[in-house]
Design an enzyme around this catalytic site. Sequence first.
Site, short mmCIF file in Angstrom:
data_model
loop_
_atom_site.label_atom_id
_atom_site.label_comp_id
_atom_site.label_asym_id
_atom_site.label_seq_id
_atom_site.Cartn_x
_atom_site.Cartn_y
_atom_site.Cartn_z
CG HIS A 1 -2.09 1.02 1.11
ND1 HIS A 1 -1.93 2.36 1.41
CD2 HIS A 1 -3.30 0.72 0.77
CE1 HIS A 1 -3.17 3.02 1.37
NE2 HIS A 1 -3.95 1.99 0.71
CG ASP B 1 -8.51 -4.20 -2.95
OD1 ASP B 1 -7.71 -3.22 -3.16
OD2 ASP B 1 -9.71 -3.96 -3.06
C1 SDX Z 1 -6.13 0.11 -3.05
O1 SDX Z 1 -4.29 4.53 -2.28
C2 SDX Z 1 -5.35 4.13 -1.48
O2 SDX Z 1 -5.81 4.55 -0.30
C3 SDX Z 1 -5.82 2.77 -2.32
C4 SDX Z 1 -6.66 1.98 -1.52
C5 SDX Z 1 -8.03 2.85 -1.19
O3 SDX Z 1 -8.89 2.56 -0.28
O4 SDX Z 1 -8.59 3.65 -2.03
O5 SDX Z 1 -6.27 1.54 -0.30
C6 SDX Z 1 -7.26 0.78 -2.48
O6 SDX Z 1 -5.94 0.38 -4.19
C7 SDX Z 1 -5.17 -0.86 -2.31
C8 SDX Z 1 -4.10 -1.34 -3.10
C9 SDX Z 1 -4.56 -2.58 -3.97
N1 SDX Z 1 -3.51 -2.68 -5.13
C10 SDX Z 1 -2.83 -4.16 -4.99
O7 SDX Z 1 -3.02 -4.83 -3.92
C11 SDX Z 1 -2.01 -4.36 -6.04
C12 SDX Z 1 -0.62 -4.85 -5.43
N2 SDX Z 1 -0.02 -3.93 -4.82
C13 SDX Z 1 1.17 -3.14 -5.56
O8 SDX Z 1 0.91 -2.90 -6.93
C14 SDX Z 1 1.44 -1.86 -4.76
O9 SDX Z 1 1.94 -2.29 -3.49
C15 SDX Z 1 0.51 -0.76 -4.71
C16 SDX Z 1 0.30 -0.20 -6.06
C17 SDX Z 1 -0.50 -0.91 -3.82
C18 SDX Z 1 1.31 0.59 -4.07
O10 SDX Z 1 2.70 0.90 -4.92
P1 SDX Z 1 3.86 1.75 -4.52
O11 SDX Z 1 3.30 2.69 -3.29
O12 SDX Z 1 3.98 2.76 -5.45
O13 SDX Z 1 4.79 1.12 -3.98
P2 SDX Z 1 6.16 0.54 -5.15
O14 SDX Z 1 5.37 -0.08 -6.35
O15 SDX Z 1 6.80 1.53 -5.29
O16 SDX Z 1 6.55 -0.91 -4.46
C19 SDX Z 1 7.58 -0.57 -3.35
C20 SDX Z 1 8.52 -1.69 -3.46
C21 SDX Z 1 8.99 -2.20 -4.70
O17 SDX Z 1 10.01 -2.80 -4.71
P3 SDX Z 1 11.46 -2.13 -4.78
O18 SDX Z 1 11.52 -1.53 -6.22
O19 SDX Z 1 11.88 -1.34 -3.69
O20 SDX Z 1 12.51 -3.37 -4.84
O21 SDX Z 1 7.56 -2.91 -2.80
C22 SDX Z 1 7.57 -3.86 -4.22
C23 SDX Z 1 7.92 -3.03 -5.18
O22 SDX Z 1 8.43 -3.99 -6.37
N3 SDX Z 1 6.02 -4.22 -4.06
C24 SDX Z 1 5.66 -5.38 -4.18
C25 SDX Z 1 4.27 -5.34 -4.03
N4 SDX Z 1 3.77 -3.94 -3.93
C26 SDX Z 1 4.79 -3.35 -3.77
N5 SDX Z 1 6.13 -6.41 -4.65
C27 SDX Z 1 5.55 -7.51 -4.85
N6 SDX Z 1 4.13 -7.44 -4.53
C28 SDX Z 1 3.46 -6.56 -4.29
N7 SDX Z 1 2.25 -6.53 -4.11
#
Ligand code: SDX
Length: 392
Positions: free
Chosen positions: A271, A328
């Site tokens: 998140h 989710d």
């Molecule tokens: C919602 O914003 C809100 O409040 C949203 C929400 C709401 O109520 O409106 O809460 C609802 O959208 C919840 C999130 C649902 N999405 C998912 O579950 C999809 C999977 N999650 C990821 O795509 C990600 O965690 C996000 C999109 C939720 C957040 O992305 P960020 O903040 O841009 O974080 P990032 O992509 O920069 O990740 C940081 C690190 C990275 O690794 P490094 O580059 O540091 O090595 O964490 C890793 C990412 O690769 N990472 C994951 C991961 N999420 C982040 N690796 C594997 N699986 C994941 N799910």
Amino acid sequence: ETGAITIDPGYKNSGSCTSNITFLDGEQGILRYRGYSIEDLAEKSNFLEVAYLLIFGELPTAAQIEKFENDIRKYTLVNEEMKNIIDGFPRTAHPMGVLASLTSALTAFNPKSVNVDNEKEMYEAVCKTMAKFLVIATWTYRKNMGYPLNYYDNTKGYVENFMRLMFELPTGPYKMNPVVVNALDKLFILHADHEQNCSTSTVRMVGSSHAGLFASISSGVSALWGPLHGGANQAVLEMLEAIQKDGGDVEKFLAKAKDKNDPFRLMGFGHRVYKNFDPRARIIKKAADEVLADLGVDDPVLDIAKKLEKAALEDEYFKSRNLYPNVDFYSGIIYRAMGIPTEMFTVLFAIGRLPGWIAQWKEMRVNKEPIGRPRQVYTGSPLRDFTDINNR
Ligand code: SDX
């Protein structure tokens, strides 16, 4: 010139506005609507009362909530000509695409734009949006199934109507299950607002040009559809079913999620704000156990979800990045137990989030926020002379 501009991709470190609506603390995993904790509201309140709280700022009195529910009922009839629009879609169209289109189409039947400074007009626009959005959201499912479109029953409650609108068939009465209605009411509360998430920021951005409320909400539906945002609840179930089909080896999928060369991410994990457990995920996980037990559903996918969660919470890669289950991760398991098809999960997210979108749009307009128009750092080509087509 470019020195003055700082780029902040995804606005990870930027605030877009001040707001009195929702408070998040990502480190502590705290969520409050107008100062009330999400735990209290999920346990003691109901969805319409929370919608009222978010939009008008205070918990309603008994008289106010009764009036609100009755005023919503004034607008529950959707213009019959809207059916011509839905008839134009193929049955295979994804419900979120149909919902975004129908929401925008409501402008055609309600062209008068709301004067946000006129409390009565704003109140009526709120009631109209709450009423019509719920009906057209269920029509997307009825269209998918080739079923006749249902009408809201003004003798029943808002969440009860959702279940009727979705599942009642002309072949016989729909048997309402209070366990399902209560669980759905709680789920809608948990989805109702979340400060400046992607779809809410979109609603504010579109509304900042003084586009209408329906047009702004429609843009929020489109932003929510993405699998990185609200679309994650559908993607979680598809992921869990893929793990189940693959033999239930969660470690294999965890490895895929950590492999930088593999685009696969653990859906329902991570998140932008929460660097702790998403408080909503805690509540939904508990509700999943209760609802499935009440419904007598033994879903192997729930067991896989728990195994996956345990493995991820113990894994260095996920721990070092503060990746926890989010809203989710478990919601789709409850929806599935209620008989909601996977393609409709994000539509349910939209129904829950609607009051938050309305509240944030109203606050942005009442606060007379300026039109959203960020700058950029230009990295394209310097000035060059035009080349005639014969010399290209
Ligand atoms: C919602 O914003 C809100 O409040 C949203 C929400 C709401 O109520 O409106 O809460 C609802 O959208 C919840 C999130 C649902 N999405 C998912 O579950 C999809 C999977 N999650 C990821 O795509 C990600 O965690 C996000 C999109 C939720 C957040 O992305 P960020 O903040 O841009 O974080 P990032 O992509 O920069 O990740 C940081 C690190 C990275 O690794 P490094 O580059 O540091 O090595 O964490 C890793 C990412 O690769 N990472 C994951 C991961 N999420 C982040 N690796 C594997 N699986 C994941 N799910």
